[in-house]
Write a protein that holds these residues in place. Structure first.
Motif, PDB file in Angstrom:
ATOM      1  N   MET A 119      59.233   9.644 -64.568  1.00 26.99           N
ATOM      2  CA  MET A 119      59.137   9.553 -63.126  1.00 26.99           C
ATOM      3  C   MET A 119      58.297   8.332 -62.768  1.00 26.99           C
ATOM      4  O   MET A 119      57.191   8.165 -63.268  1.00 26.99           O
ATOM      5  CB  MET A 119      58.500  10.832 -62.563  1.00 26.99           C
ATOM      6  N   ALA A 120      58.810   7.480 -61.916  1.00 28.69           N
ATOM      7  CA  ALA A 120      58.059   6.317 -61.447  1.00 28.69           C
ATOM      8  C   ALA A 120      57.042   6.766 -60.408  1.00 28.69           C
ATOM      9  O   ALA A 120      57.323   7.619 -59.571  1.00 28.69           O
ATOM     10  CB  ALA A 120      59.012   5.286 -60.850  1.00 28.69           C
ATOM     11  N   GLU A 121      55.860   6.185 -60.480  1.00 29.64           N
ATOM     12  CA  GLU A 121      54.804   6.518 -59.529  1.00 29.64           C
ATOM     13  C   GLU A 121      54.431   5.277 -58.728  1.00 29.64           C
ATOM     14  O   GLU A 121      54.312   4.191 -59.283  1.00 29.64           O
ATOM     15  CB  GLU A 121      53.583   7.059 -60.265  1.00 29.64           C
ATOM     16  N   HIS A 122      54.253   5.471 -57.435  1.00 33.17           N
ATOM     17  CA  HIS A 122      53.916   4.389 -56.526  1.00 33.17           C
ATOM     18  C   HIS A 122      52.663   4.778 -55.759  1.00 33.17           C
ATOM     19  O   HIS A 122      52.591   5.866 -55.205  1.00 33.17           O
ATOM     20  CB  HIS A 122      55.063   4.125 -55.552  1.00 33.17           C
ATOM     21  N   VAL A 123      51.689   3.888 -55.727  1.00 29.79           N
ATOM     22  CA  VAL A 123      50.428   4.159 -55.040  1.00 29.79           C
ATOM     23  C   VAL A 123      50.398   3.390 -53.717  1.00 29.79           C
ATOM     24  O   VAL A 123      50.599   2.179 -53.693  1.00 29.79           O
ATOM     25  CB  VAL A 123      49.221   3.751 -55.924  1.00 29.79           C
ATOM     26  N   ILE A 124      50.137   4.136 -52.644  1.00 28.10           N
ATOM     27  CA  ILE A 124      50.004   3.557 -51.316  1.00 28.10           C
ATOM     28  C   ILE A 124      48.608   3.902 -50.798  1.00 28.10           C
ATOM     29  O   ILE A 124      48.203   5.059 -50.825  1.00 28.10           O
ATOM     30  CB  ILE A 124      51.063   4.117 -50.337  1.00 28.10           C
ATOM     31  N   LEU A 125      47.893   2.882 -50.328  1.00 30.87           N
ATOM     32  CA  LEU A 125      46.561   3.096 -49.764  1.00 30.87           C
ATOM     33  C   LEU A 125      46.636   3.223 -48.252  1.00 30.87           C
ATOM     34  O   LEU A 125      47.415   2.520 -47.601  1.00 30.87           O
ATOM     35  CB  LEU A 125      45.635   1.919 -50.085  1.00 30.87           C
ATOM     36  N   PHE A 126      45.816   4.093 -47.725  1.00 31.05           N
ATOM     37  CA  PHE A 126      45.606   4.211 -46.284  1.00 31.05           C
ATOM     38  C   PHE A 126      44.196   3.714 -46.035  1.00 31.05           C
ATOM     39  O   PHE A 126      43.232   4.302 -46.515  1.00 31.05           O
ATOM     40  CB  PHE A 126      45.766   5.664 -45.825  1.00 31.05           C
ATOM     41  N   THR A 127      44.081   2.602 -45.316  1.00 31.54           N
ATOM     42  CA  THR A 127      42.786   1.977 -45.075  1.00 31.54           C
ATOM     43  C   THR A 127      42.543   1.861 -43.573  1.00 31.54           C
ATOM     44  O   THR A 127      43.447   2.062 -42.774  1.00 31.54           O
ATOM     45  CB  THR A 127      42.721   0.567 -45.699  1.00 31.54           C
ATOM     46  N   GLY A 128      41.329   1.492 -43.247  1.00 29.48           N
ATOM     47  CA  GLY A 128      40.950   1.285 -41.864  1.00 29.48           C
ATOM     48  C   GLY A 128      39.568   1.837 -41.613  1.00 29.48           C
ATOM     49  O   GLY A 128      38.957   2.452 -42.494  1.00 29.48           O
ATOM     50  N   ASP A 139      40.932  10.607 -50.037  1.00 31.13           N
ATOM     51  CA  ASP A 139      41.870  11.691 -49.745  1.00 31.13           C
ATOM     52  C   ASP A 139      43.075  11.432 -50.629  1.00 31.13           C
ATOM     53  O   ASP A 139      43.407  10.269 -50.911  1.00 31.13           O
ATOM     54  CB  ASP A 139      42.307  11.670 -48.279  1.00 31.13           C
ATOM     55  N   TYR A 140      43.731  12.510 -51.063  1.00 33.81           N
ATOM     56  CA  TYR A 140      44.876  12.328 -51.943  1.00 33.81           C
ATOM     57  C   TYR A 140      45.984  13.290 -51.555  1.00 33.81           C
ATOM     58  O   TYR A 140      45.764  14.484 -51.371  1.00 33.81           O
ATOM     59  CB  TYR A 140      44.491  12.566 -53.403  1.00 33.81           C
ATOM     60  N   LEU A 178      49.508   9.042 -52.273  1.00 30.25           N
ATOM     61  CA  LEU A 178      48.894   8.571 -51.034  1.00 30.25           C
ATOM     62  C   LEU A 178      47.382   8.692 -51.167  1.00 30.25           C
ATOM     63  O   LEU A 178      46.859   9.791 -51.341  1.00 30.25           O
ATOM     64  CB  LEU A 178      49.368   9.430 -49.860  1.00 30.25           C
ATOM     65  N   TYR A 179      46.692   7.580 -51.110  1.00 34.18           N
ATOM     66  CA  TYR A 179      45.231   7.574 -51.218  1.00 34.18           C
ATOM     67  C   TYR A 179      44.631   7.068 -49.914  1.00 34.18           C
ATOM     68  O   TYR A 179      44.923   5.954 -49.482  1.00 34.18           O
ATOM     69  CB  TYR A 179      44.760   6.652 -52.340  1.00 34.18           C
ATOM     70  N   GLY A 180      43.789   7.885 -49.324  1.00 36.37           N
ATOM     71  CA  GLY A 180      43.031   7.470 -48.157  1.00 36.37           C
ATOM     72  C   GLY A 180      41.621   7.123 -48.592  1.00 36.37           C
ATOM     73  O   GLY A 180      40.986   7.893 -49.309  1.00 36.37           O
ATOM     74  N   MET A 230      49.904  -1.008 -48.503  1.00 42.38           N
ATOM     75  CA  MET A 230      48.811  -0.477 -47.700  1.00 42.38           C
ATOM     76  C   MET A 230      49.280  -0.172 -46.281  1.00 42.38           C
ATOM     77  O   MET A 230      49.985  -0.971 -45.664  1.00 42.38           O
ATOM     78  CB  MET A 230      47.685  -1.503 -47.656  1.00 42.38           C
ATOM     79  N   VAL A 231      48.861   0.988 -45.800  1.00 36.75           N
ATOM     80  CA  VAL A 231      48.985   1.351 -44.402  1.00 36.75           C
ATOM     81  C   VAL A 231      47.589   1.165 -43.816  1.00 36.75           C
ATOM     82  O   VAL A 231      46.651   1.850 -44.210  1.00 36.75           O
ATOM     83  CB  VAL A 231      49.451   2.810 -44.234  1.00 36.75           C
ATOM     84  N   LEU A 232      47.447   0.208 -42.915  1.00 31.30           N
ATOM     85  CA  LEU A 232      46.166  -0.053 -42.260  1.00 31.30           C
ATOM     86  C   LEU A 232      46.203   0.592 -40.881  1.00 31.30           C
ATOM     87  O   LEU A 232      47.039   0.245 -40.051  1.00 31.30           O
ATOM     88  CB  LEU A 232      45.931  -1.560 -42.140  1.00 31.30           C
ATOM     89  N   LEU A 233      45.309   1.566 -40.674  1.00 35.02           N
ATOM     90  CA  LEU A 233      45.201   2.219 -39.375  1.00 35.02           C
ATOM     91  C   LEU A 233      43.969   1.682 -38.660  1.00 35.02           C
ATOM     92  O   LEU A 233      42.891   1.599 -39.242  1.00 35.02           O
ATOM     93  CB  LEU A 233      45.096   3.733 -39.541  1.00 35.02           C
ATOM     94  N   VAL A 234      44.155   1.303 -37.398  1.00 36.06           N
ATOM     95  CA  VAL A 234      43.072   0.771 -36.572  1.00 36.06           C
ATOM     96  C   VAL A 234      43.095   1.530 -35.254  1.00 36.06           C
ATOM     97  O   VAL A 234      44.131   1.570 -34.586  1.00 36.06           O
ATOM     98  CB  VAL A 234      43.251  -0.742 -36.315  1.00 36.06           C
TER      99      VAL A 234
END
Length: 188
Positions: free
Chosen positions: A1-10, A51-52, A65-67, A88-92
């Protein structure tokens, strides 16, 4: 299984924990602790490590998903987690004292994620207070990072469908950049 890491920053209070909760298919692992900086953001708790959450796509892909905490004093976690991230998902939050400054700061801190993957920006809490418009955010991006192609959305992190759309835009951003190459950085 391929794993993809996405960061949630802000910044603190932008909705990172809430966004991951609205997307994750598993119970979110959260490291909330009492907020010692209530004079900056008036909320009872804040993320102090990460957060995970997870999303499984078909039988072949898992998205992790890592916050990450928004306070600069936790930037050692930023360093650790951004090494594996694809995007990266950047929330402002628009009700912050300087949302444009926060946007610029986090894009500079995580520039390598743009350079090797992709970034999308979500403007939160625009229903709470009138702040900078999407045009203002786009102009700030162009002024501080000429040539970067970064989608900007108004989102409510509590709304799963809105966060799914942001995540899909990030995937498209990553795939387009992989297919056509990264836009070269221009000094500005």
């Amino acid at each position: 299984m391929a794993e993809h890491v996405i960061l949630f920053t802000g910044p603190m209070g932008a909705g990172k924990t809430t966004a991951i909760r609205s997307l994750s298919e598993i119970e979110v692992v959260s490291t909330e602790a009492g907020n010692s900086e209530r004079h900056i953001v008036d909320k009872a708790t804040t993320t102090v490590a990460l957060d995970y959450g997870e999303i499984v796509i078909g039988s072949d892909d898992k998205v992790r998903l890592y916050g990450i905490p928004g306070q600069k004093r936790f930037n050692f976690m930023w360093t650790i987690l951004k090494k594996r991230a694809k995007g990266m998902v950047l929330l402002v939050n628009t009700d912050a004292p300087d949302p444009i400054g926060e946007l610029t700061f986090f894009l500079e801190e995580f520039r390598e994620l743009y350079d090797r993957g992709g970034v999308v920006v979500g403007v939160t809490r625009s229903d709470v207070l009138d702040g900078p418009s999407l045009d203002d955010f786009h102009e700030a991006l162009e002024r501080t990072n000429p040539g970067l192609v970064i989608p900007v959305f108004t989102v409510d992190p509590r709304e799963s469908s809105q966060m799914q759309n942001m995540l899909l835009a990030l995937v498209v951003n990553i795939e387009m950049r992989a297919a056509f190459g990264a836009v070269p950085a221009v000094a500005g």
